[in-house]
Design an enzyme around this catalytic site. Sequence first.
Site, PDB file in Angstrom:
ATOM      1  N   CYS A  16       1.018  -2.626-141.416  1.00 30.66           N
ATOM      2  CA  CYS A  16       1.824  -3.688-140.819  1.00 30.66           C
ATOM      3  C   CYS A  16       2.791  -3.100-139.792  1.00 30.66           C
ATOM      4  O   CYS A  16       3.083  -3.728-138.775  1.00 30.66           O
ATOM      5  CB  CYS A  16       2.560  -4.471-141.900  1.00 30.66           C
ATOM      6  SG  CYS A  16       1.452  -5.603-142.779  1.00 30.66           S
ATOM      7  N   ASP A  42     -38.166 -50.623-147.366  1.00 27.08           N
ATOM      8  CA  ASP A  42     -37.648 -51.070-148.652  1.00 27.08           C
ATOM      9  C   ASP A  42     -38.440 -50.419-149.780  1.00 27.08           C
ATOM     10  O   ASP A  42     -39.533 -49.898-149.570  1.00 27.08           O
ATOM     11  CB  ASP A  42     -37.756 -52.591-148.767  1.00 27.08           C
ATOM     12  CG  ASP A  42     -36.815 -53.293-147.806  1.00 27.08           C
ATOM     13  OD1 ASP A  42     -35.820 -52.670-147.408  1.00 27.08           O
ATOM     14  OD2 ASP A  42     -37.087 -54.446-147.453  1.00 27.08           O
TER      15      ASP A  42
HETATM   16 ZN   LIG Z   1       1.286  -4.887-144.816  1.00 27.62          ZN
END
Ligand SMILES: [Zn+2]
Lengths: 181, 537
Positions: free
Chosen positions: B24, B352
């Site tokens: 991150c 039908d």
């Molecule tokens: Zn992370």
Amino acid sequence: MDNEECKDTQDKAPSVVDRYYTRWYRADMKGKPCEDHCILQHSNRICVVTLAESHPILQNGRQIKSINYQISNGCSRLNNKVSGKSKRGGQFLTDFAPLCRITCTDENEYTIYSCIRGRLLEVNEAILETPSLLLQKPSTDGYIAVILPKFEESKSITENLLSREEFEKVLAKRAASSQLS
Amino acid sequence: MLPLKEKDKPVVQKLLAAGCCSRCVLRFCCTSVQAAFRQPEQETLKELQAFINNNEIVQDSPDSTEETKSHDASGSETRGDPPSKRAKLEHCASGDASKDGTVTVEMQEDEESHVCVACLGVLQEFCDVTRAIKIAAAVKAEQYEFDSLVLSVSLPPQLCVREHSCWLHVKKEVREKCMSLSEDDVIQVKEAFKWVMQGLIAKELGGVAVVTKSLFEVGVEFSHPETDSDCYFLASTCPNCFKPTKNKQSVFTRMAVVKALDKISDFAFLKHYPSPPARPSRHCVQQDVQCLHVSLFIAGRYNKFCRSLPQTPWVIDGQRRMESSVEELIAAPILVTFRADGFNFSSSGREDVDVRTLGNGRPFAMELLNPHRSRVSKVEMKQLQETINASSDKIRVRDLQIVTREATSRMKEGEEEKTKSYTALVWTHKAIQREDLSFMDDIKDLTLNQKTPLRVLHRRALAVRQRVIHSMSTRFVDAHHFYLGLKTQAGTYIKEFVHGDFGRTQPNMCELLKTDTDILELDVESVDVDWPPTVTD
Ligand SMILES: [Zn+2]
């Protein structure tokens, strides 16, 4: 021989009404003797309002003078319009909503009622042009109106009506009492 | 070497301190060097620690390597999150340097195992070769036929909130590094996940291509109930974004959350939500891997030889009325061959329950849902057709073939203009003779006004439709029966034309013959639609 065969097929073959509709009745509508109505309920819940064979209009060779779907100053069943699959805009009828007034040439006037709760889909305009349809084919081409009951009421709306057997008992009783008198 | 520059340092420092995982951190440094993401997360972490420390006062410390080792060994055991951690980490920014010049940061023993505040563990716990093997195994178990796959990743919506919170936390530092960078330049969790995992999964599946567009999708989904409430404050700041919708379990969909975050000011956000985000105690939960192959389309023509067989299952009040149906008889062997989860059946009109369809049959198309097989040869299709035909004498199929989704629309094209041929067995109330019928053979292009039949009026709009009977032919049977051949415009209600439907179809057979008439049997002789193409042997 030919005649016999004819009779044979007539008896055997169930009609369109027999095959797809259940007959329900209201006898002596609003207490008026013999003013019997017949409701044909399709297996898809659609109801067709018709005169029962025993209705006074169909007796004694009566002829029709006029049929009027204008049931009050403000309301004509001819103005009924439905649109779309959900049939928006159709007049909602209760059991005793008048559908039309029929006057015979002997000046007797009869009101035909819806007999069931539901949305009015159409009235039969063909009988305005050809009133004899009403006399000749009261349970098919001479129908009065088509009503669509609410889905959730499709079973309960016929609770107050007579089944075919019950109605035949009424007719038998009526015949017996008229013989008595 | 990590692709980081001096100016990334404050960003790295702040995010590590906030409890972000190394991947991150890389994301917020906006680096798109995929190789950096692919190296083990722990390795990157060490490099990052070294990176932020190599400008600090460096001193030789023989103990530091030792320390790193013990740290490694214990890392996988503990899952704690002591409140002192953040302070500790910040304090540790001035670490020790080892002999070879790299720097390690003095950390708590459980520091490594902490769950990332930004990705909630998605890029830590779920992003390595072990996980790739598991995903590949789940795919293999389903035995799909596929040439390539697309990996789709579904993340809990609160990840967007946390992402934004992290962004606000380092916005100033990122901007100092490069003025033009915005939140959109941060590498998305999804993207980073794919960079790491796609290659690993491809390898496990024998080198199959993992691409951005494929007929076959492998879905990986994560949830994190512990932090679901992260989104809740947005409902008060942007009520319009969270309107309840029918099919959704929660109003906090990813889309809605993104929309709400787009509208909220930084000030308002920070008033309601901490920046950086609070630390979670456990990582995400990965749901079962979902595999989905795009639909496959099959077309053909069918005959129906039975007068008590509906086209589709017939259910009234929840009760099944007939034991089988045309579509089920056709579908059963097809579903087996293609190992599909289900199907949608459509056809050019429908008959039908009591009507037969003869001649060349009625065109139909079938969408096979999630087929596990998709490569079926012409020979196999021929065999499949024979299997269907051997399975029941009530129906027969021809021209069975694989078609494209687009081609199926040709079946419905101009349906109204197409013609259909019928044979009806008609009953007459009055006795008839052969000569009574002959006039009908001369009738051409008879226009009918058909009110919506009472039998379908409950589900269709009330209207008067004009339909044309192009021609009629008659074959006398006996005094009360004859066969009526009809060539009509598609959409003509034949039964109603014969019995009149309470006079609601005009003209009708009762009027033509001046007696009550009824229809006893009806056969469709041909449906004149030139699709699908004929299959030759
Ligand atoms: Zn992370």
